[in-house]
Design a protein around this motif. Structure first.
Motif, PDB file in Angstrom:
ATOM      1  N   PHE A   1      10.926  60.710  18.112  1.00  0.00           N
ATOM      2  CA  PHE A   1       9.476  60.674  17.939  1.00  0.00           C
ATOM      3  C   PHE A   1       9.126  59.901  16.671  1.00  0.00           C
ATOM      4  O   PHE A   1       9.745  60.081  15.626  1.00  0.00           O
ATOM      5  N   GLY A   2       8.105  59.059  16.782  1.00  0.00           N
ATOM      6  CA  GLY A   2       7.675  58.315  15.615  1.00  0.00           C
ATOM      7  C   GLY A   2       6.956  59.201  14.606  1.00  0.00           C
ATOM      8  O   GLY A   2       6.394  60.237  14.963  1.00  0.00           O
ATOM      9  N   VAL A   3       7.001  58.802  13.346  1.00  0.00           N
ATOM     10  CA  VAL A   3       6.224  59.462  12.295  1.00  0.00           C
ATOM     11  C   VAL A   3       4.903  58.720  12.182  1.00  0.00           C
ATOM     12  O   VAL A   3       4.887  57.496  12.022  1.00  0.00           O
ATOM     13  N   ARG A   4       3.813  59.438  12.275  1.00  0.00           N
ATOM     14  CA  ARG A   4       2.500  58.797  12.432  1.00  0.00           C
ATOM     15  C   ARG A   4       2.098  57.915  11.254  1.00  0.00           C
ATOM     16  O   ARG A   4       1.344  56.954  11.415  1.00  0.00           O
ATOM     17  N   LYS A   5       2.594  58.213  10.045  1.00  0.00           N
ATOM     18  CA  LYS A   5       2.223  57.402   8.883  1.00  0.00           C
ATOM     19  C   LYS A   5       3.438  56.680   8.292  1.00  0.00           C
ATOM     20  O   LYS A   5       3.528  56.482   7.085  1.00  0.00           O
ATOM     21  N   ALA A   6       4.348  56.280   9.154  1.00  0.00           N
ATOM     22  CA  ALA A   6       5.549  55.577   8.696  1.00  0.00           C
ATOM     23  C   ALA A   6       5.173  54.327   7.909  1.00  0.00           C
ATOM     24  O   ALA A   6       4.236  53.613   8.257  1.00  0.00           O
ATOM     25  N   ASP A   7       5.902  54.094   6.839  1.00  0.00           N
ATOM     26  CA  ASP A   7       5.621  52.954   5.967  1.00  0.00           C
ATOM     27  C   ASP A   7       6.933  52.535   5.316  1.00  0.00           C
ATOM     28  O   ASP A   7       7.431  53.203   4.407  1.00  0.00           O
ATOM     29  N   ALA A   8       7.513  51.439   5.785  1.00  0.00           N
ATOM     30  CA  ALA A   8       8.831  51.016   5.312  1.00  0.00           C
ATOM     31  C   ALA A   8       8.849  50.747   3.805  1.00  0.00           C
ATOM     32  O   ALA A   8       9.823  51.071   3.114  1.00  0.00           O
ATOM     33  N   GLU A   9       7.774  50.160   3.297  1.00  0.00           N
ATOM     34  CA  GLU A   9       7.725  49.848   1.867  1.00  0.00           C
ATOM     35  C   GLU A   9       7.694  51.130   1.037  1.00  0.00           C
ATOM     36  O   GLU A   9       8.425  51.265   0.044  1.00  0.00           O
ATOM     37  N   MET A  10       6.865  52.081   1.441  1.00  0.00           N
ATOM     38  CA  MET A  10       6.797  53.345   0.714  1.00  0.00           C
ATOM     39  C   MET A  10       8.062  54.180   0.901  1.00  0.00           C
ATOM     40  O   MET A  10       8.480  54.910   0.000  1.00  0.00           O
ATOM     41  N   GLU A  11       8.699  54.046   2.064  1.00  0.00           N
ATOM     42  CA  GLU A  11       9.973  54.741   2.283  1.00  0.00           C
ATOM     43  C   GLU A  11      10.993  54.302   1.243  1.00  0.00           C
ATOM     44  O   GLU A  11      11.682  55.120   0.627  1.00  0.00           O
ATOM     45  N   SER A  12      11.083  52.990   1.036  1.00  0.00           N
ATOM     46  CA  SER A  12      12.027  52.469   0.050  1.00  0.00           C
ATOM     47  C   SER A  12      11.704  52.981  -1.344  1.00  0.00           C
ATOM     48  O   SER A  12      12.607  53.357  -2.116  1.00  0.00           O
ATOM     49  N   TYR A  13      10.415  53.024  -1.670  1.00  0.00           N
ATOM     50  CA  TYR A  13       9.999  53.526  -2.984  1.00  0.00           C
ATOM     51  C   TYR A  13      10.404  54.987  -3.170  1.00  0.00           C
ATOM     52  O   TYR A  13      11.006  55.365  -4.181  1.00  0.00           O
ATOM     53  N   PHE A  14      10.082  55.826  -2.168  1.00  0.00           N
ATOM     54  CA  PHE A  14      10.372  57.255  -2.303  1.00  0.00           C
ATOM     55  C   PHE A  14      11.871  57.530  -2.328  1.00  0.00           C
ATOM     56  O   PHE A  14      12.326  58.426  -3.032  1.00  0.00           O
ATOM     57  N   ARG A  15      12.639  56.770  -1.556  1.00  0.00           N
ATOM     58  CA  ARG A  15      14.089  56.978  -1.593  1.00  0.00           C
ATOM     59  C   ARG A  15      14.625  56.702  -2.997  1.00  0.00           C
ATOM     60  O   ARG A  15      15.505  57.419  -3.492  1.00  0.00           O
ATOM     61  N   GLY A  16      14.089  55.670  -3.636  1.00  0.00           N
ATOM     62  CA  GLY A  16      14.516  55.369  -5.002  1.00  0.00           C
ATOM     63  C   GLY A  16      14.154  56.494  -5.959  1.00  0.00           C
ATOM     64  O   GLY A  16      14.965  56.903  -6.801  1.00  0.00           O
ATOM     65  N   VAL A  17      12.929  57.013  -5.817  1.00  0.00           N
ATOM     66  CA  VAL A  17      12.479  58.114  -6.676  1.00  0.00           C
ATOM     67  C   VAL A  17      13.361  59.339  -6.488  1.00  0.00           C
ATOM     68  O   VAL A  17      13.806  59.973  -7.448  1.00  0.00           O
ATOM     69  N   LEU A  18      13.639  59.673  -5.236  1.00  0.00           N
ATOM     70  CA  LEU A  18      14.406  60.889  -4.941  1.00  0.00           C
ATOM     71  C   LEU A  18      15.869  60.753  -5.342  1.00  0.00           C
ATOM     72  O   LEU A  18      16.475  61.706  -5.844  1.00  0.00           O
ATOM     73  N   GLU A  19      16.445  59.578  -5.139  1.00  0.00           N
ATOM     74  CA  GLU A  19      17.835  59.382  -5.555  1.00  0.00           C
ATOM     75  C   GLU A  19      17.965  59.544  -7.066  1.00  0.00           C
ATOM     76  O   GLU A  19      18.920  60.149  -7.563  1.00  0.00           O
ATOM     77  N   ASN A  20      16.986  59.019  -7.788  1.00  0.00           N
ATOM     78  CA  ASN A  20      17.018  59.158  -9.252  1.00  0.00           C
ATOM     79  C   ASN A  20      16.808  60.598  -9.696  1.00  0.00           C
ATOM     80  O   ASN A  20      17.249  60.988 -10.781  1.00  0.00           O
ATOM     81  N   ALA A  21      16.135  61.384  -8.840  1.00  0.00           N
ATOM     82  CA  ALA A  21      15.869  62.781  -9.192  1.00  0.00           C
ATOM     83  C   ALA A  21      17.057  63.697  -8.915  1.00  0.00           C
ATOM     84  O   ALA A  21      17.132  64.798  -9.468  1.00  0.00           O
ATOM     85  N   LEU A  22      17.984  63.249  -8.057  1.00  0.00           N
ATOM     86  CA  LEU A  22      19.167  64.069  -7.785  1.00  0.00           C
ATOM     87  C   LEU A  22      20.002  64.215  -9.048  1.00  0.00           C
ATOM     88  O   LEU A  22      19.979  63.338  -9.918  1.00  0.00           O
TER      89      LEU A  22
END
Length: 342
Positions: free
Chosen positions: A211-232
């Motif tokens: 199922f698709g995510v209704r507000k999918a955003d590839a650019e923001m996905e990349s941003y959040f992954r960077g934020v979360l990886e740094n937070a680990l």
């Protein structure tokens, strides 16, 4: 990494996770003074930036509300008040993912940043996609919050998805459940609720993974992954033994699945010593090997030049089919489906 649950302590849960339940409590018989005195929750403290609460306080809260006349209605109201942002930055990241399968994998990887009181496993079986929750606290509040958490999970998946979430069953750890409460939960889920289970569990239709995510955003996905990886937690905060053992496992994978004997020898330890020291972190050797492979698989599948057979080889699997089975156990989808979704 899968670890044994630690004693509940201050800072287990980001306060944004409990605010919907706090507010719903006030509509169903609790007062702010009561919540402050018996649970330790104060509105001003919960709303502070980066506020956190203990896991034990969430159990006390559910036990308090269980004594109120309309407990089941309180639970459903609290669930409906939940939004993706209630998961903090992890929830916001999930909103940007391309599909539900990837969003679930995102939550699994980063969940510990906002909630350390439980662990979750996803497994694709003949009767559906199973999501199991593991909590070690043997008390009523723990059982109550397990039910609540499963209902919240469906609420959040529904908010993310561009299609209704088909639930097949819910299993509760509680020995008994009042008929009114069961009926409300079954109405909310559109599926049966069974009590007396060893673990709290949801069974969903596997189709939800695509199922698709209704507000999918590839650019923001990349941003959040960077934020979360740094937070680990940083590598230097991880016990040195685990860092060293994982490094040895990575080095040995291309020669096949590393054994306890070979890894212990490379570390200059006896097999029993390595087993004992891993157990101090709530781990067994197989769990450490599995976690290392899982982390590496994510990175390899993001490299389009690598075939699935090559990824399987790099992870130390003799047969590609063994890699597929392991990956479906980790993420509830095939490696091809995961690669196509990223």
């Amino acid at each position: 990494m899968s670890q044994a649950a630690k004693p509940l302590s201050e800072g287990d849960i980001a306060a944004c996770n409990v605010i919907p339940a706090f507010e719903a409590s006030l509509l169903f018989g609790a007062t702010e003074d009561e919540l402050a005195d018996q649970v330790g929750w104060c509105r001003t403290a919960l709303l502070e930036p980066d506020a956190r609460v203990s896991g034990a306080s969430t159990y006390k809260h559910m036990e308090l509300m269980f004594e109120k006349p309309r407990y089941a209605e309180f639970v459903v109201a609290a669930v409906r008040a939940y939004d993706v942002k209630s998961l903090g930055v992890v929830g916001l990241a999930c909103k940007t993912m391309p599909n539900i399968g990837v969003a679930m994998a995102c939550h699994a990887r980063y969940q510990k940043l906002t909630n350390r009181t439980a662990t979750y496993q996803t497994e694709l079986r003949a009767d559906g996609l199973h999501i199991r929750e593991q909590r070690d606290a043997p008390r009523l509040g723990s059982e109550l919050i397990s039910d609540y958490t499963l209902l919240v999970a469906i609420r959040l998946l529904s908010l993310l998805s561009d299609a209704p979430i088909p639930v097949r069953a819910m299993y509760s750890r509680r020995a008994r459940m009042p008929a009114r409460e069961r009926a409300l939960y079954e109405e909310t889920l559109g599926a049966s609720v069974t009590t007396g289970s060893a673990l709290a569990e949801l069974v969903l239709d596997p189709s939800i993974l695509a199922f698709g995510v209704r507000k999918a955003d590839a650019e923001m996905e990349s941003y959040f992954r960077g934020v979360l990886e740094n937070a680990l937690p940083m590598t230097d905060e991880t016990p040195k033994l685990l860092v060293s053992a994982q490094a040895v496992i990575r080095d040995q994978l291309q020669q096949g699945a590393p054994t306890l004997s070979k890894v212990a020898q490379a570390l200059g330890l006896g097999e029993r010593t390595l087993q004992r020291r891993l157990s101090e972190f709530g781990l067994g050797f197989q769990a450490l090997l599995d976690d290392t492979r899982k982390t590496l698989a994510e990175g390899y599948l993001k490299q389009p030049e690598l075939t699935l057979a090559e990824v399987a080889y790099l992870l130390g699997f003799v047969e590609q089919a063994s890699f597929f089975r392991a990956f479906r156990r980790w993420y509830g989808m095939t490696p091809q489906a995961y690669r196509m979704s990223i």
